[in-house]
Design an enzyme around this catalytic site. Structure first.
Site, mmCIF file in Angstrom:
data_model
loop_
_atom_site.group_PDB
_atom_site.id
_atom_site.type_symbol
_atom_site.label_atom_id
_atom_site.label_comp_id
_atom_site.label_asym_id
_atom_site.label_seq_id
_atom_site.Cartn_x
_atom_site.Cartn_y
_atom_site.Cartn_z
ATOM 1 N N SER A 189 -3.663 -11.734 -4.270
ATOM 2 C CA SER A 189 -5.040 -12.201 -4.436
ATOM 3 C C SER A 189 -6.019 -11.152 -3.931
ATOM 4 O O SER A 189 -5.681 -10.338 -3.071
ATOM 5 C CB SER A 189 -5.268 -13.512 -3.669
ATOM 6 O OG SER A 189 -5.350 -13.279 -2.260
ATOM 7 N N VAL A 190 -7.221 -11.200 -4.501
ATOM 8 C CA VAL A 190 -8.359 -10.420 -4.015
ATOM 9 C C VAL A 190 -9.545 -11.371 -3.933
ATOM 10 O O VAL A 190 -9.806 -12.129 -4.879
ATOM 11 C CB VAL A 190 -8.691 -9.225 -4.935
ATOM 12 C CG1 VAL A 190 -9.945 -8.502 -4.456
ATOM 13 C CG2 VAL A 190 -7.516 -8.256 -5.006
ATOM 14 N N ARG A 218 -13.238 -5.727 -8.556
ATOM 15 C CA ARG A 218 -13.646 -4.530 -9.306
ATOM 16 C C ARG A 218 -13.923 -3.325 -8.403
ATOM 17 O O ARG A 218 -14.819 -2.533 -8.632
ATOM 18 C CB ARG A 218 -14.871 -4.838 -10.181
ATOM 19 C CG ARG A 218 -14.596 -5.924 -11.219
ATOM 20 C CD ARG A 218 -15.823 -6.277 -12.033
ATOM 21 N NE ARG A 218 -15.487 -7.342 -12.972
ATOM 22 C CZ ARG A 218 -15.532 -8.642 -12.686
ATOM 23 N NH1 ARG A 218 -15.905 -9.034 -11.471
ATOM 24 N NH2 ARG A 218 -15.209 -9.541 -13.587
ATOM 25 N N GLN A 219 -13.136 -3.215 -7.360
ATOM 26 C CA GLN A 219 -13.242 -2.061 -6.473
ATOM 27 C C GLN A 219 -11.917 -1.313 -6.361
ATOM 28 O O GLN A 219 -11.754 -0.467 -5.494
ATOM 29 C CB GLN A 219 -13.703 -2.513 -5.079
ATOM 30 C CG GLN A 219 -15.062 -3.189 -5.066
ATOM 31 C CD GLN A 219 -15.398 -3.766 -3.704
ATOM 32 O OE1 GLN A 219 -15.036 -3.207 -2.682
ATOM 33 N NE2 GLN A 219 -16.107 -4.887 -3.692
ATOM 34 N N GLY A 220 -10.955 -1.665 -7.232
ATOM 35 C CA GLY A 220 -9.652 -1.006 -7.200
ATOM 36 C C GLY A 220 -8.722 -1.520 -6.115
ATOM 37 O O GLY A 220 -7.680 -0.893 -5.848
ATOM 38 N N LEU A 243 -6.853 -4.384 -5.967
ATOM 39 C CA LEU A 243 -5.563 -4.848 -6.471
ATOM 40 C C LEU A 243 -4.658 -3.667 -6.775
ATOM 41 O O LEU A 243 -3.474 -3.670 -6.421
ATOM 42 C CB LEU A 243 -5.762 -5.708 -7.721
ATOM 43 C CG LEU A 243 -4.474 -6.182 -8.409
ATOM 44 C CD1 LEU A 243 -3.634 -7.029 -7.469
ATOM 45 C CD2 LEU A 243 -4.796 -6.958 -9.678
ATOM 46 N N SER A 252 0.003 -15.803 -12.395
ATOM 47 C CA SER A 252 -1.013 -16.831 -12.601
ATOM 48 C C SER A 252 -1.807 -16.555 -13.871
ATOM 49 O O SER A 252 -2.227 -17.482 -14.565
ATOM 50 C CB SER A 252 -1.949 -16.907 -11.395
ATOM 51 O OG SER A 252 -2.536 -15.643 -11.138
ATOM 52 N N TYR A 307 -0.678 -7.996 -14.972
ATOM 53 C CA TYR A 307 0.335 -7.143 -14.346
ATOM 54 C C TYR A 307 0.951 -6.098 -15.254
ATOM 55 O O TYR A 307 1.720 -5.255 -14.795
ATOM 56 C CB TYR A 307 1.427 -8.025 -13.732
ATOM 57 C CG TYR A 307 0.893 -8.840 -12.570
ATOM 58 C CD1 TYR A 307 0.733 -8.257 -11.325
ATOM 59 C CD2 TYR A 307 0.502 -10.170 -12.740
ATOM 60 C CE1 TYR A 307 0.210 -8.985 -10.260
ATOM 61 C CE2 TYR A 307 -0.030 -10.901 -11.688
ATOM 62 C CZ TYR A 307 -0.167 -10.303 -10.449
ATOM 63 O OH TYR A 307 -0.696 -11.022 -9.400
ATOM 64 N N PHE A 349 7.859 -19.285 -6.639
ATOM 65 C CA PHE A 349 7.849 -18.659 -5.321
ATOM 66 C C PHE A 349 6.509 -18.014 -5.055
ATOM 67 O O PHE A 349 6.325 -17.247 -4.169
ATOM 68 C CB PHE A 349 8.988 -17.639 -5.181
ATOM 69 C CG PHE A 349 9.052 -16.607 -6.289
ATOM 70 C CD1 PHE A 349 8.344 -15.417 -6.189
ATOM 71 C CD2 PHE A 349 9.820 -16.832 -7.417
ATOM 72 C CE1 PHE A 349 8.408 -14.460 -7.198
ATOM 73 C CE2 PHE A 349 9.890 -15.881 -8.439
ATOM 74 C CZ PHE A 349 9.189 -14.686 -8.324
#
Length: 410
Positions: free
Chosen positions: A83-84, A90-92, A94, A118, A123, A410
């Protein structure tokens, strides 16, 4: 903003998990479920992003062993709780966590990373691809019959409490997990997940119920479920909401389905997350009234191409040179000769030989568990055949007798 990315300490788990809760809607987890995840936590395999005293990003990785084609249990990082915070998008951030995590997984010597997404669009840029599918069913048992195999009447189905039946159910799970690619073997503590039953997770249903199938005094299957009563002007229209359903032989499986389809005051059996080759599709008299729907399941990332390809078995002999593209994990890029025969362990070694199939790490990940064929990927323009016949050879070798499946989250 200035953020710090660091490995999680045990004392930081609560604010870290608070960040996860907020990112996934802000609804607190039921206390029982939060306590369960706290007990399963592996802080030294998790990272957090911190803006001062605030946790603004999370990513964890459980220690799993995943069944792969051929039956081996391969170490895999079970990626979770990514999560972020909405204030730091939008700051890199992740990308920085995924970079750190995959570097860590490689340093741990684990050839695979797996996750349940999710949002499926996130990904792919990090080399993950959907390698399994799952099926949801809603069977109208008022209109669907079952074609029962011989021996069904010899199976006894009896009730038990989920807690009392736990060891027997886990023994069945362990035997089946070893035969189904994509299934994690239970690590210590994970046996509690199937019986965790907070009231807020029942969706209006009963407490978790359990039945066991027995043949000749041995437990051969089990089902856990909730009952959701409902009525209309014509009478009862309740639903049996199945959580887990497993059996070691066809007769036991059919006996469990006969029980579920015959529960009083119900008209539906609802199953979420079943394998796409579930035998029940061949037991029912009318598959159209089962409302079968497919969705993506487990996402796979080959962290180390050579170790991952050597860890699995192959359905047929193969000798092929793969040209692999992998911008996010550049140590995987280049040409690899994969060789597997009737005898001896498979090998995957760097080579200067001419490539015969060209693909990215995403396509290798999609095909890895045998649920997505290289031929299908080639038809979508995602795999290029550079030697005539190489595609058919490799596609057969990578396939699996049973469809891969991850039976729990999980």
């Amino acid at each position: 903003m200035t953020t710090e990315l660091r490995t999680l300490s045990a004392s930081e788990w609560d604010p870290w998990f608070d960040c996860v809760e907020l990112a996934f809607g802000g609804v607190p987890f039921p206390p029982e479920k939060r306590e369960m995840y706290a007990a399963l936590a592996e802080p030294d395999r998790a990272v957090g992003l911190w803006d001062g005293a605030d946790c603004v990003g999370t990513a964890g990785a459980y220690s799993f062993r995943l069944t792969v084609p051929g039956g081996a249990a391969v170490p895999a990082a079970g990626v979770t709780a990514v999560s972020v915070a909405a204030t730091h998008r939008r700051q890199g951030l992740l990308t920085s966590m995924m970079r750190r995590q995959l570097d860590d997984v490689r340093s741990w010597g684990e050839p695979l990373a797996v996750l349940l997404a999710s949002e499926p669009g996130i990904y792919g840029r990090f080399g993950y691809a959907a390698a399994t599918s799952e099926m949801n069913l809603r069977v109208d048992t008022s209109r669907v019959g079952l074609k029962l195999p011989p021996g069904t009447d010899e199976v006894r189905v009896r009730r038990s409490s989920p807690e009392q039946a736990l060891d027997a159910c886990e023994a069945v799970y362990a035997r089946l997990a070893a035969a189904r690619p994509g299934t994690p073997l239970r690590q210590p503590g994970w046996e509690r997940v199937p019986v965790n039953d907070p009231e807020s997770s029942r969706h209006g249903g009963s407490p978790l119920q359990c039945v066991l199938a027995e043949r000749d005094g041995a437990i051969t299957g089990y089902a856990t479920f909730h009952l959701r009563p409902a009525w209309d002007d014509a009478g009862p229209r309740g639903t049996v909401a199945v959580r887990d359903l497993a059996a070691l032989d066809p007769a036991s499986y059919a006996a469990l389905w006969r029980f579920l389809a015959g529960v009083d005051l119900t008209s539906f059996v609802e199953c979420r997350n079943r394998p796409v080759d579930d035998a029940v599709l061949r037991l029912v008299s009318d598959v159209r009234r089962c409302d079968a729907r497919l969705r993506d399941g487990l996402y796979v990332r080959l962290v180390s191409v050579d170790a991952a390809l050597e860890a699995r078995g192959y359905r047929a002999p193969v000798d092929v040179v793969l040209e692999v593209e992998d911008a996010f994990c550049p140590w995987n890029e280049g040409r690899w000769r994969l060789t597997a025969g009737a005898q001896g362990a498979p090998t995957c070694r760097r080579t200067a030989d001419e490539p015969e199939l060209a693909l990215s790490s995403n396509e290798l990940a999609a095909a890895y568990l045998g649920g997505v064929s290289l031929t299908t990927l080639a038809a979508a323009g995602q795999v290029r055949e550079l030697r005539e016949g190489a595609l058919a050879e490799a596609s057969l070798a990578f396939s699996s007798d049973v469809q891969p499946w991850c039976p729990h989250g999980f």
